[in-house]
Motif scaffolding. Sequence first.
Motif, PDB file in Angstrom:
ATOM      1  N   THR A  85     -92.932  44.499   8.445  1.00 52.98           N
ATOM      2  CA  THR A  85     -91.658  43.781   8.610  1.00 52.98           C
ATOM      3  C   THR A  85     -90.885  43.859   7.309  1.00 52.98           C
ATOM      4  O   THR A  85     -91.447  43.859   6.227  1.00 52.98           O
ATOM      5  N   ASP A  86     -89.560  43.954   7.423  1.00 52.72           N
ATOM      6  CA  ASP A  86     -88.700  44.110   6.245  1.00 52.72           C
ATOM      7  C   ASP A  86     -87.766  42.918   6.060  1.00 52.72           C
ATOM      8  O   ASP A  86     -86.670  43.064   5.549  1.00 52.72           O
ATOM      9  N   ASP A  87     -88.163  41.730   6.496  1.00 55.20           N
ATOM     10  CA  ASP A  87     -87.309  40.544   6.396  1.00 55.20           C
ATOM     11  C   ASP A  87     -87.311  40.013   4.969  1.00 55.20           C
ATOM     12  O   ASP A  87     -88.321  39.494   4.499  1.00 55.20           O
ATOM     13  N   VAL A  88     -86.165  40.152   4.292  1.00 52.58           N
ATOM     14  CA  VAL A  88     -85.997  39.640   2.930  1.00 52.58           C
ATOM     15  C   VAL A  88     -84.679  38.880   2.865  1.00 52.58           C
ATOM     16  O   VAL A  88     -83.639  39.388   3.307  1.00 52.58           O
ATOM     17  N   THR A  89     -84.719  37.656   2.369  1.00 54.33           N
ATOM     18  CA  THR A  89     -83.507  36.843   2.237  1.00 54.33           C
ATOM     19  C   THR A  89     -83.081  36.831   0.776  1.00 54.33           C
ATOM     20  O   THR A  89     -83.854  36.428  -0.103  1.00 54.33           O
TER      21      THR A  89
END
Length: 208
Positions: free
Chosen positions: A16-20
């Motif tokens: 997963t590439d979820d970065v905030t």
Amino acid sequence: KDDSAAPGHVNESNLTDDVTLVVNEIPQVTLTTPTETCKNEIIQLQFDFTAGSAPWTITYDLDGTSSTVPMYNPFGSIEISLSSSTIFTLNSVTDDNLCKNDIDETVTIITHSLPEIKLSGGGSLCADGSTADITFTSTSGTPPYNLTYSAGVNSNFVSEIGNIYTISTNQSGVYTIQNLVDSNGCKATAISGSAYISVNPLPEANIT
């Protein structure tokens, strides 16, 4: 052969590439300050914070002396009292996110000297229409002046007078200065002197 679990092999379908990434805004402040004041008068410097997160910390110089002040509300102020003309420099504002804005805004605040006034004159008169001089002498400050003085139980107001103001009167009583304001709106704190006029009745002679 299923080699998805083999050593060194990464199954890309499971990543997963979820970065905030949070980008905080730069704090902004609007400075409002008078550019003129009277000596030793308390004035307010107002700060309107329009961006950034509370609390904000301002850094400023007052005639070369640095200060740092935290402010917890979007509308903040500090009070200063000046004895001479002063340069105020707002150097920077830093908010709760440690975002800093170097502002370097400079304001020159002109400080006016206070007027001074002295009262003299008066004397003893005969009730024959004679008058005595009451003299108000104003120094320092900026003319014209507005003067309030008392003569006995009466209060009198005179506007736009010069450095020396004289009245000739035979109104009896004690004369005192109540207030003097110059053209810059500065009020006198150094008030001295008083005058007294007494009116004596004329002698009467009975001829028999």
